[in-house]
Design a protein around this motif. Structure first.
Motif, short mmCIF file in Angstrom:
data_model
loop_
_atom_site.label_atom_id
_atom_site.label_comp_id
_atom_site.label_asym_id
_atom_site.label_seq_id
_atom_site.Cartn_x
_atom_site.Cartn_y
_atom_site.Cartn_z
N UNK A 249 0.84 -1.19 0.00
CA UNK A 249 0.00 0.00 0.00
C UNK A 249 0.88 1.24 0.00
N UNK A 250 0.36 2.31 -0.59
CA UNK A 250 1.08 3.58 -0.59
C UNK A 250 0.11 4.68 -0.19
N UNK A 251 0.45 5.38 0.87
CA UNK A 251 -0.33 6.52 1.32
C UNK A 251 0.53 7.77 1.19
N UNK A 252 -0.10 8.88 0.85
CA UNK A 252 0.65 10.13 0.71
C UNK A 252 -0.05 11.24 1.48
N UNK A 253 0.72 12.22 1.89
CA UNK A 253 0.18 13.46 2.43
C UNK A 253 0.80 14.59 1.64
N UNK A 254 -0.06 15.39 1.00
CA UNK A 254 0.40 16.53 0.21
C UNK A 254 0.04 17.81 0.94
N UNK A 255 0.95 18.77 0.91
CA UNK A 255 0.76 20.01 1.66
C UNK A 255 0.24 21.12 0.75
N UNK A 256 -0.62 21.96 1.30
CA UNK A 256 -1.17 23.12 0.61
C UNK A 256 -1.95 22.73 -0.64
N UNK A 257 -2.64 21.62 -0.60
CA UNK A 257 -3.47 21.18 -1.73
C UNK A 257 -4.93 21.24 -1.30
N UNK A 258 -5.73 21.98 -2.01
CA UNK A 258 -7.13 22.17 -1.63
C UNK A 258 -8.11 21.60 -2.64
N UNK A 259 -7.59 21.01 -3.73
CA UNK A 259 -8.49 20.50 -4.77
C UNK A 259 -8.97 19.10 -4.45
N UNK A 260 -10.08 18.72 -5.07
CA UNK A 260 -10.56 17.35 -5.03
C UNK A 260 -9.84 16.57 -6.12
N UNK A 261 -9.01 15.61 -5.75
CA UNK A 261 -8.20 14.91 -6.76
C UNK A 261 -8.56 13.43 -6.86
N UNK A 262 -9.69 13.02 -6.32
CA UNK A 262 -10.09 11.63 -6.42
C UNK A 262 -10.24 11.21 -7.88
#
Length: 285
Positions: A249-262
């Motif tokens: 599995x790969x989980x990420x945390x992106x900073x300063x991102x406010x868009x819906x990217x699903x």
């Protein structure tokens, strides 16, 4: 153009070209040197530049599926890299047992002379034909002098041969920060955003990523990453974990991102491995 070796398959119309040959997994610095050499020759001779590669990897086929390859790049990504390097044509030959049975001379006559090659360029360790019996010392004789041959010598960095095998080894150890001098850039994977949640702090976003086939994730651990989404670049952290049964599995945390990217395609560049203390410090900045 995808080519399959079978009785009812006919090759495209031959056209004078220079062919660069190899598996080219990762399209690393050594591969780029092969293609750059072929490009100069093609320009000088005023003919098209073609690349010939193979899929799946011969080791998988010849082992009857027992040897699973950790691919660095899928065919589609290779094609994008080739296009950026100035390649005009890409031939992808399906490597199966029928193709593997071709003698070296049969392979050269059908797939090199048959496609109009006036010059062939490959790395010093390129082999072809049944059990890899053909090599860069036999290729001219197998082609009966129908084309010229240029062999690209071994390239090294830091005393180590630049190779796809070395890049896989670095990934398996999690040493992603050491890959760029061999690859020419940070290692890259692509995938799709599945589940995600937001944090009010800095508008960060946590997401689970489904990596597309024929990429290899680095060893378990935390990594500094650069995520490319719709022409925007975001910095963040990735956590890679192996599960029972062999899944990863790969989980990420992106900073300063406010868009819906699903459901969006996300390209991830793997910058450095992080210790737990560095991960905490990075999140705090």
């Amino acid at each position: 153009m995808y080519l399959t070796h079978c009785p009812d398959f006919s090759l495209p119309q031959p056209e004078p070209c220079v062919i660069a040959m190899g598996f080219f997994d990762g399209v690393h610095i050594g591969h780029q040197q092969v293609i750059a050499t072929a490009k100069k020759i093609a320009e000088k001779r005023k003919v098209k530049l073609a690349v010939m590669t193979f899929f799946p990897h011969p080791k998988e086929v010849l082992s009857h599926g027992k040897a699973r390859m950790a691919y660095l790049t899928p065919i589609e990504t290779k094609g994008e890299n080739f296009a950026r390097l100035g390649v005009d044509k890409l031939y992808v030959i399906k490597f199966d047992m029928n193709f593997a049975e071709l003698s070296p001379k049969e392979f050269i006559n059908k797939y090199v002379v048959g496609l109009g090659a006036v010059h062939v360029v490959a790395g010093f360790d390129f082999t072809y034909g049944y059990r890899g019996q053909g090599n860069m010392e036999t290729i001219s004789a197998d082609g009966n002098g129908c084309f010229q041959v240029t062999t690209v010598s071994k390239l090294e960095h830091g005393g180590r041969k630049i190779s796809s095998t070395l890049i896989r080894e670095l990934l398996s150890k999690g040493d992603v920060g050491d890959i760029a001098p061999y690859l020419g850039d940070f290692y890259e994977t692509r995938g799709e955003v599945l589940l995600y949640s937001r944090s009010q702090k800095r508008g960060s976003l946590k997401a689970e990523i489904s990596t597309y086939p024929y990429y290899t994730l680095p060893a378990d651990g935390f990594y500094e990453i650069e995520a490319h989404v719709e022409n925007h670049v975001y910095h963040g952290v990735s956590h890679v974990r192996s599960k029972r049964g062999g899944s990863i599995t790969m989980e990420i945390e992106l900073f300063y991102l406010r868009k819906n990217i699903r459901d969006w395609t996300i390209k991830i560049k793997w910058l450095n491995r992080l210790s737990e203390s560095k991960k905490v410090k990075m999140k705090a900045n």
